[in-house]
Design an enzyme around this catalytic site. Structure first.
Site, PDB file in Angstrom:
ATOM      1  N   ARG A  59       0.865  -1.179   0.000  1.00 56.87           N
ATOM      2  CA  ARG A  59       0.000   0.000   0.000  1.00 56.87           C
ATOM      3  C   ARG A  59       0.899   1.226   0.000  1.00 56.87           C
ATOM      4  NH1 ARG A  59       2.421   1.913   3.669  1.00 56.87           N
ATOM      5  NH2 ARG A  59       0.888   3.579   3.687  1.00 56.87           N
ATOM      6  N   GLY A  60       0.247   2.414  -0.111  1.00 58.40           N
ATOM      7  CA  GLY A  60       1.024   3.643  -0.300  1.00 58.40           C
ATOM      8  C   GLY A  60       1.080   3.908  -1.797  1.00 58.40           C
ATOM      9  N   ALA A  61       0.717   5.141  -2.180  1.00 56.31           N
ATOM     10  CA  ALA A  61       0.503   5.427  -3.603  1.00 56.31           C
ATOM     11  C   ALA A  61       1.696   5.045  -4.496  1.00 56.31           C
ATOM     12  CB  ALA A  61       0.127   6.891  -3.765  1.00 56.31           C
ATOM     13  N   GLN A 205      -1.734   2.464   9.990  1.00 57.60           N
ATOM     14  CA  GLN A 205      -0.461   2.593   9.249  1.00 57.60           C
ATOM     15  C   GLN A 205       0.607   3.290  10.091  1.00 57.60           C
ATOM     16  OE1 GLN A 205      -3.462   3.181   7.896  1.00 57.60           O
ATOM     17  NE2 GLN A 205      -3.505   2.700   5.730  1.00 57.60           N
ATOM     18  N   ASP A 246      -2.095  10.919  -1.981  1.00 59.80           N
ATOM     19  CA  ASP A 246      -2.495   9.873  -2.926  1.00 59.80           C
ATOM     20  C   ASP A 246      -2.885  10.452  -4.274  1.00 59.80           C
ATOM     21  OD1 ASP A 246      -2.822   8.563  -0.181  1.00 59.80           O
ATOM     22  OD2 ASP A 246      -2.940   6.916  -1.613  1.00 59.80           O
ATOM     23  N   LYS A 257      -4.621  10.050   3.280  1.00 63.94           N
ATOM     24  CA  LYS A 257      -5.234   9.159   4.273  1.00 63.94           C
ATOM     25  C   LYS A 257      -6.238   9.878   5.160  1.00 63.94           C
ATOM     26  CE  LYS A 257      -4.916   5.671   4.557  1.00 63.94           C
ATOM     27  NZ  LYS A 257      -5.927   4.808   3.901  1.00 63.94           N
TER      28      LYS A 257
END
Ligand code: MRU
Length: 355
Positions: A59-61, A205, A246, A257
């Site tokens: 995850r994470g753009a 996260q 994002d 987020k």
């Protein structure tokens, strides 16, 4: 729990790699298991990559975009092996499925489009050239993060405290991180006297990933409940709130987020500066403003449960938007690898993105 990845660059605090290409497959740190277990997943197909992105093993753009680029390599190789005369057309449904794996992070679509465009230039076995292109996307991201680290750290006065939200570090990117890259660089320059991280409900996260990767690098971190952030800012312990993105719209609005918007409001109210750090692959000039950014809604169970245990009574409903939009007017600086935009506006974003 030691970090096993080799030291690849002389940059300080840069040892963790969430996504790697290894022996013809994608190797991911399974982020669902951290911090309890450091385990890797091996992906052999694009379908496995789509599942890993949807389920947030990765995850994470930027990390999602890099995984997608490597997934295109796997899929193109498979389609070429099935039918060398028709692999580009056969790849199209794969690319569509991949681009739709998560809706908000524009880096996913950006990486798929870049790989699709590159496919049209190829003849013969596409594997070597596509792999080189995916590796370029990966190494460009790391280089962008190093540059943003320098630019962002230069904005932070020595002796400052910073607050970050979500995880924007090596785990969320090709390596080093965006907002957490700035934290790494500012810590290396001895500008920081405290790093605070929101736990980032519901997926945690901040508590699970940001705290893990900072401690792996020996950078002290203090966690707080998201709802404690306003008090922290009121007490003057923090001079900058630093977050990733994002998607950044053409007018400088930023999707990030869930909880980022509250942090930005609290920062402005208390006179604390608010910095967004993201590569230009996160800037979407085709999206006019934040109202046009699709916001992912995730399963209610992420809110109704914590750590695998139900915390809400049976029958309670949950609303679980994964992202919110911070208006450009609440942002003091957008840091990209091309430069810093202070008090972002549409005109300044257009000037930044002009080829
Ligand atoms: O749902 P996630 O964990 O993929 O969301 C990640 C974030 O919102 C990060 O803050 C953002 O992607 C920036 S990552 C460098």
């Amino acid at each position: 729990m030691p970090v096993t990845q080799p030291l690849e660059t002389p940059i300080a605090y840069d040892r963790i790699r969430a996504v790697e290409w290894q022996d013809g497959h994608i190797r991911l740190i399974d982020q669902r298991l951290l911090p309890g277990k450091l385990e890797h997943l091996t992906l052999q197909t694009l379908t496995e990559a789509v599942r890993a992105i949807r389920d947030m093993a990765v995850r994470g753009a930027p990390a999602i975009g890099i995984t997608a680029a490597y997934a295109v390599v796997l899929a193109a190789h498979a389609r070429y092996t099935e039918n060398p005369a028709n692999w580009q057309a056969a790849l199209e449904p794969d690319l569509r499925m991949l681009a739709e794996a998560r809706p908000t992070a524009v880096n996913l679509r950006w990486a798929v489009e870049r790989m699709r465009a590159f496919c049209t230039t190829l003849s013969g076995d596409p594997l070597p050239a596509l792999l080189a292109e995916a590796q370029r996307i990966h190494s460009e991201d790391i280089a962008a993060n190093h540059r943003m680290g320098e630019l962002g750290a230069a904005l932070i006065e020595p002796g400052s405290g910073v607050l970050t939200h979500c995880n924007t570090g090596a785990l969320a990117t090709g390596g080093y991180g965006t907002a957490l890259g700035v934290v790494r660089a500012a810590y290396a320059a001895q500008h920081l006297n405290a790093v605070y991280a929101d736990e980032t409900r519901p997926w945690l996260q901040g508590a699970r990933l940001t705290a893990w990767e900072l401690l792996q690098e020996g950078i002290p971190v203090t966690l707080l409940a998201d709802s404690a952030a306003a008090l922290l800012l009121k007490q003057g312990r923090v001079q900058w709130v630093i977050v990733g993105a994002d998607r950044i719209a053409a007018n400088g609005d930023v999707a990030n987020k869930i909880g980022t918007y509250s942090a930005a409001i609290a920062a402005r109210y208390h006179g604390v500066k608010f910095m967004v750090v993201a590569p230009t692959s996160t800037v979407d000039m085709a999206t006019r403003d934040g109202t046009a950014i699709p916001i992912e809604q995730r399963t209610a169970s992420e809110v109704l449960m914590a750590g695998g245990t139900r915390i809400a009574p049976d029958g309670a409903h949950a609303w679980n938007p994964a992202f919110d939009v911070t208006p450009a007017g609440l942002i003091d600086a957008i840091v990209t690898e091309r430069g810093v935009v202070l008090q972002p506006t549409g005109e300044k974003m257009a000037a930044l993105m002009r080829p």
